[in-house]
Design an enzyme around this catalytic site. Sequence first.
Site, PDB file in Angstrom:
ATOM      1  N   LYS A 172       0.794  -1.224  -0.113  1.00 46.86           N
ATOM      2  CA  LYS A 172      -0.022   0.079   0.005  1.00 46.86           C
ATOM      3  C   LYS A 172       0.994   1.311  -0.108  1.00 46.86           C
ATOM      4  O   LYS A 172       1.987   1.211   0.671  1.00 46.86           O
ATOM      5  CB  LYS A 172      -0.823  -0.015   1.129  1.00 46.86           C
ATOM      6  CG  LYS A 172      -2.037   1.038   1.279  1.00 46.86           C
ATOM      7  CD  LYS A 172      -2.915   0.615   2.417  1.00 46.86           C
ATOM      8  CE  LYS A 172      -4.045   1.794   2.633  1.00 46.86           C
ATOM      9  NZ  LYS A 172      -4.892   1.445   3.740  1.00 46.86           N
ATOM     10  N   SER A 190      -9.894   1.480   2.822  1.00 48.65           N
ATOM     11  CA  SER A 190      -9.053   2.223   2.014  1.00 48.65           C
ATOM     12  C   SER A 190      -7.719   1.625   1.339  1.00 48.65           C
ATOM     13  O   SER A 190      -7.324   1.993   0.217  1.00 48.65           O
ATOM     14  CB  SER A 190      -8.406   3.292   2.965  1.00 48.65           C
ATOM     15  OG  SER A 190      -7.693   2.926   3.691  1.00 48.65           O
ATOM     16  N   SER A 196      -9.903  -1.273   7.172  1.00 46.76           N
ATOM     17  CA  SER A 196      -9.486  -0.811   5.642  1.00 46.76           C
ATOM     18  C   SER A 196      -8.722  -2.056   4.942  1.00 46.76           C
ATOM     19  O   SER A 196      -8.395  -2.081   3.824  1.00 46.76           O
ATOM     20  CB  SER A 196      -8.443   0.194   5.604  1.00 46.76           C
ATOM     21  OG  SER A 196      -9.273   1.390   5.623  1.00 46.76           O
TER      22      SER A 196
HETATM   23  N1  GLN Z   1     -13.162   3.385   6.557  1.00 43.83           N
HETATM   24  C1  GLN Z   1     -12.633   3.856   7.741  1.00 43.83           C
HETATM   25  C2  GLN Z   1     -12.160   5.308   7.707  1.00 43.83           C
HETATM   26  O1  GLN Z   1     -12.378   5.913   6.631  1.00 43.83           O
HETATM   27  C3  GLN Z   1     -11.383   2.775   8.057  1.00 43.83           C
HETATM   28  C4  GLN Z   1     -10.155   3.497   7.296  1.00 43.83           C
HETATM   29  C5  GLN Z   1      -9.001   2.754   7.633  1.00 43.83           C
HETATM   30  O2  GLN Z   1      -9.055   1.576   8.085  1.00 43.83           O
HETATM   31  N2  GLN Z   1      -7.803   3.009   7.021  1.00 43.83           N
HETATM   32  O3  GLN Z   1     -11.838   5.739   8.590  1.00 43.83           O
END
Ligand code: GLN
Length: 474
Positions: free
Chosen positions: A73, A148, A172
Site C-alpha cells: 500500500k 481504503s 481498511s
Molecule cells: N473506512 C474507515 C475510515 O474511513 C477505515 C479506514 C482505515 O481503516 N484506514 O476511517
Amino acid sequence: MRLFSDSCTAVNKGTTTFTTITQDILRDIDQRQSLNHFLSVGKDSAIVQAQQSDERYAEEKPLALDGMVVAVKDNLSTRNFPTTCASKMLGEYRPVYDATVVERLAAHGAIIIGKTNMDEFAMGSSGENSAFGKTLHPLNGDYVPGGSSSGSAVAVAAGHAHASLGSDTGGSVRQPAAFCGIVGYKPSYGRLSRYGLVAFASSLDQVGIFAPDIPTTATMMDALSGHDANDATSANLAPTQAMATLDEYANKSLTIAVLPEEIIKDCSPEVLEVYKQCLDILQDNGITLLQAQIPANDAWIPTYYVLATAEASSNLARFDGIRYGFRAEINNDDDDIMTLTRSQGFGMEVKRRIMLGTYVLSAGHYDAYYKKAQQARRLIYDGYEHIFSQADALFLPTTPTTAFKFGEKLNDPIAMYLSDYFTVSANLAGIPAISIPAGNAANGFPVGMQLQTSLFQDERLLSIAHRFQQLFQS
Ligand code: GLN
C-alpha cells in the site's frame, strides 16, 4: 487468484521459475491497467528479486518469502518507489528509508512488485478518495472494491500478487478483502511494526495482510512480526509461529460467540443469507455457538470517528508545504504558504476529517466528545474481555452489505461511515481480527465473514480462520 503454494510447487517441479511467474504478473498488470490498482510498478527491481529467489531455490537455501510476489500500500515508506498516500500533498515524495515491514519483506526474499492505490491518507471505505483516480472492482468496474486499501485488495483478487500489505485503522484491510473475496487480516495492535507507515490515527493503525488463503497469510505474518525498537508501540513479543500452529484448532471443540440478532438484522439480505448459512455449517460441524452481549455497540462508529479524526487532525499537521512533497505557489505577499498548500494539497474527505478532529479536540468540546469517546473505548475493550472469557472467538459479518456502486455513498458520509460498523470495534480494542471469504451472495459478489479473538492471540485467530475457510469452501 494466484496461490503461493501452487507457484512454489510448480517451481519445485521445474515447470516454471519465479522469474517467469513475475514476468507473467507484470504482463497481466499491464493488461489490466484500467483497474487503476497500482500507483507505481517496479518492473526491473521485481525481476532482479525474482532471479535472486530462483538462485536461492536452486541452491536449496530458500528464505521464508522467496518467490512471493507482494504488493505494498502506498502509505508504507519505500526507498525504491514514491510514497504518495494517494494524495497530491505528497506527490512524488520518496522517503529515504523503508518501513520495517518492507525491510523485512525484502530480507525474507519477497518480490516487491509495486505500490498500490488507496483512499487518500487511508481515509475511506470505497477507494474513491484517491487523488489519482478510483480503483475498480475486479469483477465489475461499476462497483467499488472497498477501501481504503483498495489497490492492495484488488492486486491479490486479480492474481497480480500472491499477497499484499495494507493498513487497517477501522477496517481498511478487512472490508476490501470481504468485497473482493479474499483473506484480510488485521493483527493485534503492536504485532506488526508501524515504523514507516504514514500515520492516520496512531492508536488504531495496524499494518495488515491480504492473501487468497490463510497459509500465505500466516507465512507472511511469521516473517514480518517481532519486536521493532523503532516503533515505541511495538509489542515486545517474538515473531508469531502461525504456520507451525495452523492446525491446532483443526479438531478441537470450539465455542464461538455470535452477536445478538438485533445487531445483525440491519445487514443486507444477501449478507444475512450467507451469514445464516455459515452458522448452519458451524453447527453441523459440532461448533458450539454462544449468544454474546457486547456493550456499547451503538457507540462503535461515533467513538471511532471521534478518536480517528482527532488523531488525524494532529498527525496531518506535519503536511505544511515546508517539509515534504507538494508546496503551493505563492503569487503575492499576502499569500500564506501553509494555508494555500493545505487547501490545494488535501482532498475533500481529508479536509472533513481534519475539521472534525480539530473540533472534537477544541477547548469547549474536548470533554463532551474526545474524553467521552475514550471512556466508550474502555467499555468496548471490557466487553470483549468478557466475551473472550467465555468463547474462543467472536464470529460476525465483516460488512453490512456486499460491494456497492461508485457514487452510491460518496455524498453521504454517514452512510459511508456506517459501512465500517462491524470492523472499527476491533481497532478500538486493539484485538486481532480477520475477514475470510464465505461464499458469494445471490447478487454474485463475494461475502466476507469476520473472526476476532483476544489481544495477542494471533496464532489462535489464524488457526480457527484456517479451519473456517476450509469449512466454508467445501
Ligand atoms: N473506512 C474507515 C475510515 O474511513 C477505515 C479506514 C482505515 O481503516 N484506514 O476511517
